[in-house]
Design an enzyme around this catalytic site. Structure first.
Site, PDB file in Angstrom:
ATOM      1  N   ASP A  23       0.840  -1.189   0.000  1.00 17.02           N
ATOM      2  CA  ASP A  23       0.000   0.000   0.000  1.00 17.02           C
ATOM      3  C   ASP A  23       0.886   1.254   0.000  1.00 17.02           C
ATOM      4  O   ASP A  23       2.075   1.193   0.319  1.00 17.02           O
ATOM      5  CB  ASP A  23      -0.894  -0.031   1.246  1.00 17.02           C
ATOM      6  CG  ASP A  23      -1.777   1.181   1.345  1.00 17.02           C
ATOM      7  OD1 ASP A  23      -2.511   1.463   0.381  1.00 17.02           O
ATOM      8  OD2 ASP A  23      -1.730   1.871   2.387  1.00 17.02           O
ATOM      9  N   ASP A  58      -0.525   5.219   0.711  1.00 14.32           N
ATOM     10  CA  ASP A  58      -0.931   6.166   1.752  1.00 14.32           C
ATOM     11  C   ASP A  58      -1.022   5.475   3.105  1.00 14.32           C
ATOM     12  O   ASP A  58      -1.777   4.523   3.277  1.00 14.32           O
ATOM     13  CB  ASP A  58      -2.293   6.781   1.412  1.00 14.32           C
ATOM     14  CG  ASP A  58      -2.239   7.684   0.191  1.00 14.32           C
ATOM     15  OD1 ASP A  58      -1.212   8.350   0.011  1.00 14.32           O
ATOM     16  OD2 ASP A  58      -3.219   7.711  -0.569  1.00 14.32           O
ATOM     17  N   LYS A  60      -9.201  -2.375  -3.136  1.00 15.34           N
ATOM     18  CA  LYS A  60      -9.109  -3.183  -1.918  1.00 15.34           C
ATOM     19  C   LYS A  60     -10.239  -2.832  -0.958  1.00 15.34           C
ATOM     20  O   LYS A  60     -10.534  -1.656  -0.786  1.00 15.34           O
ATOM     21  CB  LYS A  60      -7.756  -2.915  -1.239  1.00 15.34           C
ATOM     22  CG  LYS A  60      -6.554  -3.299  -2.075  1.00 15.34           C
ATOM     23  CD  LYS A  60      -5.241  -2.867  -1.411  1.00 15.34           C
ATOM     24  CE  LYS A  60      -5.008  -1.377  -1.492  1.00 15.34           C
ATOM     25  NZ  LYS A  60      -3.683  -0.962  -0.963  1.00 15.34           N
ATOM     26  N   ASP A  62      -1.711  -0.392   5.955  1.00 17.26           N
ATOM     27  CA  ASP A  62      -2.039   0.208   7.256  1.00 17.26           C
ATOM     28  C   ASP A  62      -3.517   0.140   7.587  1.00 17.26           C
ATOM     29  O   ASP A  62      -3.926   0.596   8.649  1.00 17.26           O
ATOM     30  CB  ASP A  62      -1.617   1.686   7.245  1.00 17.26           C
ATOM     31  CG  ASP A  62      -2.479   2.508   6.288  1.00 17.26           C
ATOM     32  OD1 ASP A  62      -3.200   3.406   6.739  1.00 17.26           O
ATOM     33  OD2 ASP A  62      -2.450   2.232   5.069  1.00 17.26           O
TER      34      ASP A  62
END
EC number: 3.1.3.-
Length: 259
Positions: free
Chosen positions: A7, A9, A178, A203
């Site tokens: 990922d 961000d 996702k 995250d």
């Protein structure tokens, strides 16, 4: 051989702020020639823009190593063969990806309403999107993120806008990003590895970790974005999915992986 779907961000950076150890982690993967793809639900940027953004944090990757929810949405629509007219609620990354795939903007009778993050979202845009959906256009959502990490804290994401369109139209969208298996299947296919040989690192338990789990990948949650040391137990409980690893940051993951 292991592959990695990583990922952006909240994992490699937070808005315009670098996250410690992110650059070292990518360099570690490159040094050991481990295949990876940076997979982002953010539909606002092109892969080229993402690569340029990463350079500011000392992370150098080619655009081909980046896969966005906009690209996945364009790939999905191409496979559907349901027409090439689109009404877009989104920003440059989405518009460019759809245009590159041969889709034309149509504000009158679109075949699809394709929605991503749109920081100029308005009541007028909501009304137009809802009208098209109720008239039969297929509603496609780039990603369901309701909140996103940013410089000043969390901000509403594409999923928050989708909640308004869904409430008004009564139609649930086809979700691409996702945790949808759609983008996960496309991403693992690009890596050329079976899901069992792929780690998903992110995250957000609800998107990154759930997406990896439902796709048969191994998962690692880093506590540098939506999930933090203070809320991780609440996040895992609300998502109903448990990561294979929970790491304070990417250095912690490297230490665990090497061990």
């Amino acid at each position: 051989m292991k592959g990695f779907l990583i990922d952006l961000d909240g994992t490699l950076y937070r808005g315009h702020e670098p996250i410690p150890h992110a650059a070292a982690f990518i360099q570690w993967l490159q040094r050991h020639q481990m295949p990876f793809l940076l997979v982002t639900n953010n539909s606002s940027r092109t892969p080229e823009q993402v690569a340029e953004h990463l350079l500011a944090f000392g992370i150098e990757v080619p655009p081909a190593a980046i896969y966005t929810s906009s690209q996945a949405a364009a790939q999905y629509l191409t496979e559907q063969r349901g027409g090439n007219r689109v009404h877009i609620v989104g920003e440059a990354g989405l518009r460019i990806a759809l245009a590159a795939a041969g889709f034309a903007s149509d504000e009158t009778t679109p075949d699809y309403v394709v929605q991503g993050i749109d920081r100029s979202f308005s009541y007028e845009k909501l009304t137009e999107a809802v009208r098209h959906v109720k008239q039969g256009a297929t509603y496609v959502l780039t990603n369901p993120d309701r909140m996103l990490p940013s410089d000043g804290g969390l901000m509403p994401g594409a999923g928050s806008l989708a909640a308004a369109i869904t409430a008004a139209s009564g139609v649930e969208p086809v979700v691409i990003g996702k945790p949808s298996p759609i983008i996960m299947a496309y991403a693992t296919e690009r890596l050329g590895l079976p899901p069992a040989d792929v780690w998903v690192i992110g995250d957000n338990v609800h998107t990154d970790i759930r997406g990896g789990a439902v796709s048969g990948c191994r998962t690692a949650l880093v506590l540098t974005g939506v999930a933090t040391a203070d809320n991780v137990h609440e996040q895992v409980a609300s998502a109903g999915v448990t990561p294979d690893l929970i790491c304070s940051d990417l250095q912690h993951f490297m230490d665990q992986f090497k061990a």
